[in-house]
Scaffold this active site. Sequence first.
Site, short mmCIF file in Angstrom:
data_model
loop_
_atom_site.label_atom_id
_atom_site.label_comp_id
_atom_site.label_asym_id
_atom_site.label_seq_id
_atom_site.Cartn_x
_atom_site.Cartn_y
_atom_site.Cartn_z
N TRP A 131 0.81 -1.22 0.00
CA TRP A 131 0.00 0.00 0.00
C TRP A 131 0.85 1.27 0.00
O TRP A 131 0.54 2.23 -0.70
CB TRP A 131 -1.01 -0.01 1.16
N ASP A 201 -1.10 6.81 6.31
CA ASP A 201 -2.21 5.94 5.92
C ASP A 201 -2.47 5.00 7.09
O ASP A 201 -1.70 4.08 7.36
CB ASP A 201 -1.81 5.15 4.66
N LYS A 225 -12.50 -1.15 7.63
CA LYS A 225 -11.81 -2.11 8.52
C LYS A 225 -12.29 -1.88 9.95
O LYS A 225 -13.15 -2.59 10.43
CB LYS A 225 -10.31 -1.98 8.36
N1 PMP Z 1 -4.20 1.55 2.35
C1 PMP Z 1 -4.31 0.43 3.07
C2 PMP Z 1 -3.37 0.23 4.22
C3 PMP Z 1 -5.24 -0.54 2.74
O1 PMP Z 1 -5.34 -1.67 3.46
C4 PMP Z 1 -6.12 -0.31 1.66
C5 PMP Z 1 -7.21 -1.30 1.26
N2 PMP Z 1 -7.14 -2.55 1.72
C6 PMP Z 1 -5.97 0.86 0.93
C7 PMP Z 1 -5.01 1.78 1.30
C8 PMP Z 1 -6.87 1.16 -0.24
O2 PMP Z 1 -8.11 1.48 0.25
P1 PMP Z 1 -9.39 1.74 -0.67
O3 PMP Z 1 -9.74 0.44 -1.30
O4 PMP Z 1 -10.39 2.26 0.31
O5 PMP Z 1 -9.01 2.77 -1.68
#
Ligand code: PMP
Length: 389
Positions: A131, A201, A225
Amino acid sequence: MPLTSRLKADQTPDQKTGLKNDSQQRNELMNRPFNFSAGPAVLPQAVLERASAEMSDYAGSGMSVMEMSHRGKEFIKIAEEAEADFRELLAIPTNYKVLFLQGGAMLQFSAIPLNLCSDGAEVDYLTTGYWSDRAVTEAKRHCRVSLVASGEADKFTTIPRCSQWQLNDKAAYFHYCANETIHGVEFPDIPDVGAVPLVCDMSSTILSRPVDVSKFGLIYAGAQKNIGPAGLTVVIVRDDLLDRARPNIPYLLNYKILADNASMANTPPTYAWYIAGLVFKWVKEQGGLSAMAKLNQRKSQMLYKAIDESGFYKNPVEHNCRSWMNVPFTAPDERLEKLFLEEAKKAGLLTLAGHRSVGGMRASLYNAMPVEGVTKLTEFMADFARRNR
Ligand code: PMP
């Protein structure tokens, strides 16, 4: 009314529609399997019950929350209460704005550079997994990214030592991901990057423990989450960072506009915001973030112990940065992993497959996962290992 209050019980299902009545729905909620999904993820049962009870008539309004105007007094109250509870839980200082937005955490990968630095400005990013790496890829489209360090050489099983980070004290901000959902790598502490605004994040760790918000310039998290349903993204941003947006930034990405309009520059994700509000109340009823931290530490320790002592399962992450929220693990070979997932599902242990990019298994232990779920999982794991050694 506390969230744990009970639904009223009807005796028979609706003959015309065939839809389930309240008591049937409640029984189903009580007997649900344990869901270890990384997100969208398990929600507290009390929240589902309350939402179910309020579904067609919210507080005597004659409307479901989904059917209400976001500008009506009922929804404004829901929105304001949710923000107040969220601020209380995280002890968010008054010089921070809280935004309830659409677009997912990934849209913030673009919104952050467009709001916080000019075209071609230097920014620092730390890569600890999938991520944070995706965040780098997007930021490169908008500014000059300097990679402070990367855990890739160690296959994202550790956080690079901060003594090795190449920090730039002129950077417009420093970005990192507090918990890598796929690799199960979590920062045990907040990194110290001096006066450079810290941007984080926190999608898969927010509300899992107390955090000192005043150390950050900006925190963002996809809700799906620990906060609520998908479709809502929460941003906490310090006031002094609101006036840095580029002139050509899209209207709906501009934090200042979003803040000035109380997150209602357009129609907000009303239902997800309402459910998030119920989740915040539930977390408060559980004793707040200190209580959550104790519980989350305990649950993750139970699972890591089961893995480490099994001589069968493995988790490759360095111990000091093992995640409390997402625990990836492997079995001796792919055939056994496939069998594990099939049998686990039959045993009422759902969504245990690892992310498609890494395979294996992963158990996500967010706030709403009860200790009983982890007990059942560890018992199943021990039994499966005994039968398949
Ligand atoms: N950052 C993290 C740490 C994630 O776990 C996720 C999704 N699992 C995201 C970003 C992306 O999130 P989204 O699908 O809401 O754009």
